[in-house]
Enzyme design. Structure first.
Site, short mmCIF file in Angstrom:
data_model
loop_
_atom_site.label_atom_id
_atom_site.label_comp_id
_atom_site.label_asym_id
_atom_site.label_seq_id
_atom_site.Cartn_x
_atom_site.Cartn_y
_atom_site.Cartn_z
N LYS A 69 0.87 -1.20 0.00
CA LYS A 69 0.00 0.00 0.00
C LYS A 69 0.89 1.23 0.00
CE LYS A 69 -4.40 1.64 1.86
NZ LYS A 69 -5.15 1.69 0.61
N LEU A 111 -3.95 -5.36 -4.02
CA LEU A 111 -3.83 -4.99 -2.62
C LEU A 111 -4.63 -5.98 -1.76
CD1 LEU A 111 -2.65 -2.54 -0.93
CD2 LEU A 111 -5.03 -1.88 -0.69
N1 PDD Z 1 -8.15 2.39 -1.38
N2 PDD Z 1 -7.23 -1.88 -3.95
C1 PDD Z 1 -6.67 -0.66 -4.06
C2 PDD Z 1 -5.74 -0.40 -5.20
C3 PDD Z 1 -6.96 0.34 -3.11
O1 PDD Z 1 -6.40 1.55 -3.21
C4 PDD Z 1 -7.87 0.05 -2.06
C5 PDD Z 1 -8.21 1.06 -1.01
C6 PDD Z 1 -8.43 -1.24 -1.98
C7 PDD Z 1 -9.37 -1.64 -0.87
O2 PDD Z 1 -8.65 -1.80 0.33
P1 PDD Z 1 -9.33 -1.59 1.76
O3 PDD Z 1 -10.49 -2.48 1.82
O4 PDD Z 1 -8.25 -1.97 2.72
O5 PDD Z 1 -9.71 -0.13 1.86
C8 PDD Z 1 -8.08 -2.18 -2.94
C9 PDD Z 1 -8.09 3.37 -0.33
C10 PDD Z 1 -9.29 3.46 0.51
C11 PDD Z 1 -7.61 4.70 -0.89
O6 PDD Z 1 -6.58 4.69 -1.53
O7 PDD Z 1 -8.23 5.73 -0.64
#
Ligand code: PDD
Length: 287
Positions: A152, A209
């Site tokens: 991330k 991710l």
């Molecule tokens: N985005 N895949 C990507 C590429 C992401 O950026 C995100 C989350 C997810 C979902 O992950 P999670 O369930 O842990 O939020 C999957 C975040 C919220 C953002 O960049 O704002």
């Protein structure tokens, strides 16, 4: 006043200053998290912090923060900002490798990471109610990002360009496919595809991710429902023939997709299995 946390101190957002020599600014050399909260309760706090720490370890960004430290900072941010900002807040955490004296690619020695956290308003708590679901229309594209999508990282340009690609086609997200033609994820979401009662999502790998909403949803469905849930490769043909498609992220929870490339998903309406999944998620997400 919006109060933020920077390097050990709480301050007004307008007072928070970071050097342009910060490696987060120069190289996107950092890790971030977005942790949702409703009425002062976080969803998935521990797994969010575990993912933050594993990303920092993978990038060899040294720090001394513990889960208890993050809990303390996050709770203080909520307490300071809820009166002005309301009850639906995400905490954003970013840790960069720190500020160097020069622009040099190799990791510097003797610098401290830059630690920043702030709150921002998210939509109201998602409800298991078809008429209130926030729905999405998406397009599809080839996944042109790097091969470390499991990290991330704040280096989000690949995601930003894909997201913009979707927006320019009038969509609110884009579903991405790898060179073999298999679904990876969206620009900022994980993806679930439902067909004939089977709920499928791509397996974890360096291509996507490990989303915390994905993790919680899989755990909740497996523990609390007889629904058939699998992690497996999903082809483009399966995506366009799906009965239901959902996208998941911390700020959206489980959101139904009603159109892919301008064509309806299933009957083009919010699905019955989505309703069950969101009911279960709403019931168990704080467990
Ligand atoms: N985005 N895949 C990507 C590429 C992401 O950026 C995100 C989350 C997810 C979902 O992950 P999670 O369930 O842990 O939020 C999957 C975040 C919220 C953002 O960049 O704002």
């Amino acid at each position: 006043m919006n109060t933020v946390f920077l390097n050990g101190q709480f301050m007004a957002a307008s007072e928070a200053k970071i050097s342009p020599m910060d490696r987060g600014f120069l190289f996107g050399d950092g890790i971030y998290e977005v942790i949702p909260s409703y009425h002062g309760r976080f969803v998935g706090f521990a797994p969010h912090i575990a993912r933050l720490h594993s990303g920092l370890k993978e990038l060899n960004i040294q720090h001394s923060m513990t889960e208890a430290d993050w809990t303390d900072i996050s709770n203080q941010l909520l307490a300071l900002n809820r009166p002005a900002m309301g009850d639906n807040l995400a905490v954003y955490i970013q840790v960069s490798r720190g500020t160097d004296s020069k622009r040099y690619h190799a990791f510097p020695t003797g610098v401290n990471p830059t630690i920043f956290a702030y709150t921002f308003v998210i939509g109201k708590e998602p409800m298991a109610d078809k008429s209130q679901a926030v729905t999405f229309n998406v397009v599809t594209g080839n996944d042109l990002r790097w091969q470390r999508c499991h990290i991330k990282s704040t280096s989000l340009l690949g995601n930003v360009l894909h997201y913009q690609q979707g927006v320019e086609q009038g969509a609110q997200e884009i579903l991405l496919f790898d060179r073999e033609g298999n679904l990876t994820e969206g620009a900022a979401v994980n993806v679930f595809v439902v067909k004939n009662g089977e709920i499928a999502t791509p397996p974890l790998s360096n291509k996507l991710l490990p989303g915390i909403t994905r993790l919680l949803l899989l755990r909740i469905l497996r523990q609390h429902s007889p629904l058939n849930v699998v992690e497996r490769e999903i082809s483009y043909a399966e995506v366009v023939a799906a009965d239901e498609i959902w996208i998941t992220s911390s700020s959206k929870e489980i959101a139904p997709v009603l159109q892919v490339n301008g064509k309806p998903v299933g009957d083009g309406k919010v699905g019955d299995i989505w309703l069950k999944a969101q009911q279960l998620f709403s019931t168990h997400k704080y467990d």
